[in-house]
Design a protein around this motif. Sequence first.
Motif, short mmCIF file in Angstrom:
data_model
loop_
_atom_site.label_atom_id
_atom_site.label_comp_id
_atom_site.label_asym_id
_atom_site.label_seq_id
_atom_site.Cartn_x
_atom_site.Cartn_y
_atom_site.Cartn_z
N LEU A 21 0.82 -1.22 0.00
CA LEU A 21 0.00 0.00 0.00
C LEU A 21 0.86 1.26 0.00
O LEU A 21 0.51 2.25 -0.65
N GLU A 22 1.98 1.23 0.70
CA GLU A 22 2.88 2.38 0.67
C GLU A 22 3.45 2.56 -0.74
O GLU A 22 3.57 3.68 -1.22
N GLN A 23 3.78 1.44 -1.39
CA GLN A 23 4.25 1.50 -2.78
C GLN A 23 3.20 2.13 -3.69
O GLN A 23 3.54 2.81 -4.65
N ALA A 24 1.93 1.88 -3.39
CA ALA A 24 0.83 2.40 -4.21
C ALA A 24 0.51 3.86 -3.87
O ALA A 24 -0.39 4.45 -4.47
N GLY A 25 1.21 4.44 -2.89
CA GLY A 25 1.03 5.85 -2.57
C GLY A 25 0.12 6.17 -1.41
O GLY A 25 -0.21 7.33 -1.18
N PHE A 26 -0.29 5.15 -0.65
CA PHE A 26 -1.15 5.39 0.51
C PHE A 26 -0.31 5.66 1.75
O PHE A 26 0.80 5.15 1.88
N THR A 27 -0.85 6.43 2.67
CA THR A 27 -0.27 6.56 4.00
C THR A 27 -0.87 5.43 4.82
O THR A 27 -2.08 5.23 4.81
N VAL A 28 -0.02 4.66 5.50
CA VAL A 28 -0.50 3.46 6.19
C VAL A 28 -0.19 3.52 7.68
O VAL A 28 0.89 3.89 8.10
#
Length: 134
Positions: A21-28
């Motif tokens: 998800l971080e790779q996809a640009g989300f803040t996790v």
Amino acid sequence: MTTVLIAEDDEDIRDLVVFKLEQAGFTVIAAPDGTAALAAAQAQTPDLAVIDVSMPQLSGLDLCRLLRADPRTAGTLIIMLTARSQEGDVEAGFSAGADDYIVKPFSPRELTSRIRALMQRHGREEARRSEALG
């Protein structure tokens, strides 16, 4: 930026989901159990939560119900991510307030796609982009 809370007691799965998800640009925000996830959600109000059903201390179903009952987190979108695949399990997830239900094993790419689809369907992704541009 879209903030996603991951509530998963299996460290390997949690780390994989966080990474993808971080790779996809989300803040996790990651939590190892339901109790920690509830505290994190109340402190940071995520846009979306990915919740495992079977967790120690506070089950994913109970966490889902508590998030829905709290005015601060009632609008958080929820995806159940679980090994429980029986029809009754899926029904229980939606009855608790889940917006989507994904059965393990799962594809991280599918999870990312479903998160984006939910965000778009609820008009949240465009609102975030507008905030960033304006």
